[in-house]
Enzyme design. Structure first.
Site, mmCIF file in Angstrom:
data_model
loop_
_atom_site.group_PDB
_atom_site.id
_atom_site.type_symbol
_atom_site.label_atom_id
_atom_site.label_comp_id
_atom_site.label_asym_id
_atom_site.label_seq_id
_atom_site.Cartn_x
_atom_site.Cartn_y
_atom_site.Cartn_z
ATOM 1 N N ARG A 1 0.867 -1.173 0.000
ATOM 2 C CA ARG A 1 0.000 0.000 0.000
ATOM 3 C C ARG A 1 0.902 1.220 0.000
ATOM 4 N NH1 ARG A 1 2.563 1.840 3.607
ATOM 5 N NH2 ARG A 1 1.040 3.501 3.710
ATOM 6 N N GLY A 2 0.265 2.371 -0.208
ATOM 7 C CA GLY A 2 1.060 3.588 -0.388
ATOM 8 C C GLY A 2 1.102 3.900 -1.869
ATOM 9 N N ALA A 3 0.770 5.119 -2.246
ATOM 10 C CA ALA A 3 0.587 5.423 -3.665
ATOM 11 C C ALA A 3 1.759 5.009 -4.570
ATOM 12 C CB ALA A 3 0.277 6.923 -3.816
ATOM 13 N N ARG B 1 -7.605 -0.452 -6.593
ATOM 14 C CA ARG B 1 -7.947 0.575 -5.595
ATOM 15 C C ARG B 1 -8.185 1.886 -6.353
ATOM 16 N NH1 ARG B 1 -4.211 1.081 -0.412
ATOM 17 N NH2 ARG B 1 -6.037 2.219 0.387
ATOM 18 N N ASP C 1 -1.978 10.666 -1.832
ATOM 19 C CA ASP C 1 -2.329 9.669 -2.844
ATOM 20 C C ASP C 1 -2.732 10.309 -4.160
ATOM 21 O OD1 ASP C 1 -3.030 8.667 0.020
ATOM 22 O OD2 ASP C 1 -2.618 6.886 -1.207
ATOM 23 N N LYS D 1 -4.651 10.028 3.523
ATOM 24 C CA LYS D 1 -5.362 9.180 4.469
ATOM 25 C C LYS D 1 -6.359 9.960 5.320
ATOM 26 C CE LYS D 1 -5.053 5.739 4.575
ATOM 27 N NZ LYS D 1 -5.934 4.978 3.680
#
Ligand SMILES: CSC[C@H]1O[C@H](OP(=O)(O)O)[C@H](O)[C@@H]1O
EC number: 5.3.1.23
Length: 368
Positions: free
Chosen positions: A53-55, A90, A243, A254
């Site tokens: 995860r994490g852009a 996502r 993001d 977030k």
């Protein structure tokens, strides 16, 4: 970055040259488990289920997912199927679509027999480019920390960050943490207030884990603590990741970031956002109106997983059965609350003109 003195990245090509290794971030901080991705579907599920995860890391994973797909089926139909499978994994981080568009641009024009090798080469480039960009963010963000340190010689520079925009959210270095790691390595006394970041606890589980393993002083705090710390002069600088940044400088990050930015604005605390240029979405003019906000399963709110006293991992329910739950994964901070955008090409004002001047090639691409 370092894990007990050993250098790691969050994702890599395995020694066999084709499988993809990635740290399973769902298992941290209690277990360090490496996953082996061997298909496009594996990559899509890893993104959807937040194994990665994490852009920027989502983008790199998608790029390698396309490479895995080309091993399976390099036809035009296979290329479209891979793109369509990965792009819906996502919805919010624009790096996912950016990486897939980069891969498609490299693969669509060439002979299918060349696509697998080309895909791995381009995915490697995307991964290496992320590391290089984040190193640039480190250099540009360091200047902000140095300026604060110069005003309080010998004292600790107190930073606050939200969620995990660390090396675990990228291929290496991180975005929000990149200047922090570099300051620490340059001997500047830093301390990081780490928002736990409910409901997935990326701060408590990931940021605290990576800062601790790199030797950076930090304190984990409940999400609602930051405003109090700012009121009492205990935060010199807030740095978060993102993001997706809209062309007008609005910042999607977030859930809870917006509230932290409001507290920073109210207390005169500089609020910076660190981002690599692929996170800028020049096709979006108004972040609050146009950026899709992911809603995730309610079980992320109703349940918590932790380690028991005898070392077992257990999941418990913390919300009454039958209570409805909402789980918005992101929010959008308006540009007016952002002090600056720390990018690989400098620290920019959060507005269209500054973004366009720094990244003219991205404006041209968006206009196509
Ligand atoms: C450097 S991008 C990090 C960014 O991604 C996180 O979201 P998630 O953990 O759901 O992928 C969070 O918004 C971070 O700021």
């Amino acid at each position: 970055m370092k894990v007990d003195g050993k250098h790691f990245r969050s994702i890599w090509r395995e020694r066999d040259g084709w499988a993809i290794g990635a740290i399973d971030q769902r298992r941290l901080p209690h277990e360090f488990v490496v996953a082996r991705l061997t298909s496009c579907e594996d990559a899509a599920v890893a993104i959807r289920d937040m194994l990665v995860r994490g852009a920027p890391l989502i983008g790199a994973t998608a790029a390698y997912g396309m490479a895995l797909a080309m091993r399976e089926d390099a036809s035009d139909a296979g290329l479209k199927r891979a793109y369509d499978t990965l792009v819906v994994a996502r919805p919010t981080a624009i790096n996912l679509k950016w990486a897939l568009d980069e891969m498609h641009a490299a693969l669509a024009p060439i002979d299918p027999v060349e696509r697998a090798e080309t895909a791995y080469s381009r995915a490697d480039e995307i991964a290496e480019q992320d590391v290089e960009i984040n190193r640039g963010i480190a250099d540009n963000g360091l200047k902000l920390i140095e300026a604060i340190a110069a005003k309080k010689p010998g004292e600790v520079v107190n930073l606050l960050t939200h969620c995990n925009a660390g090396w675990l959210a990228t291929v290496d270095w991180g975005t929000a943490t990149a200047p922090i790691y570099l300051a620490h390595e340059r001997g500047i006394k830093v301390h990081v207030w780490v928002d736990e970041t409910r409901p997935r606890n990326q701060g408590a589980s990931l940021t605290a884990w990576e800062l601790g393993h790199h030797g950076v002083p930090h304190t984990v705090i409940p999400d609602n603590t930051g405003g109090h710390l700012m009121q009492h002069g205990m935060v010199d600088l807030a740095i978060v990741g993102t993001d997706r940044v809209a062309a007008n400088g609005d910042v999607c990050n977030k859930i809870g970031t917006y509230l932290k930015a409001l507290a920073a604005h109210d207390n005169g605390v500089p609020f910076y956002v660190a981002l690599p240029s692929p996170t800028i979405d020049f096709a979006v003019g108004d972040g609050i109106r146009d950026i899709p906000i992911e809603q995730r399963s309610g079980t992320e709110v109703t349940d918590m997983t932790g380690r028991t006293a005898d070392g077992r991992l257990e999941t418990v329910r913390i919300v009454p059965e039958g209570s409805p739950v909402a789980n918005y994964a992101f929010d959008v901070t308006p540009a007016r609350l952002v002090t600056g955008l720390i990018t690989e090409r400098g620290v920019l004002k959060p507005d269209r003109a500054s973004l366009a001047a720094a990244f003219p090639e991205r404006i041209a691409a968006a206009a196509e």
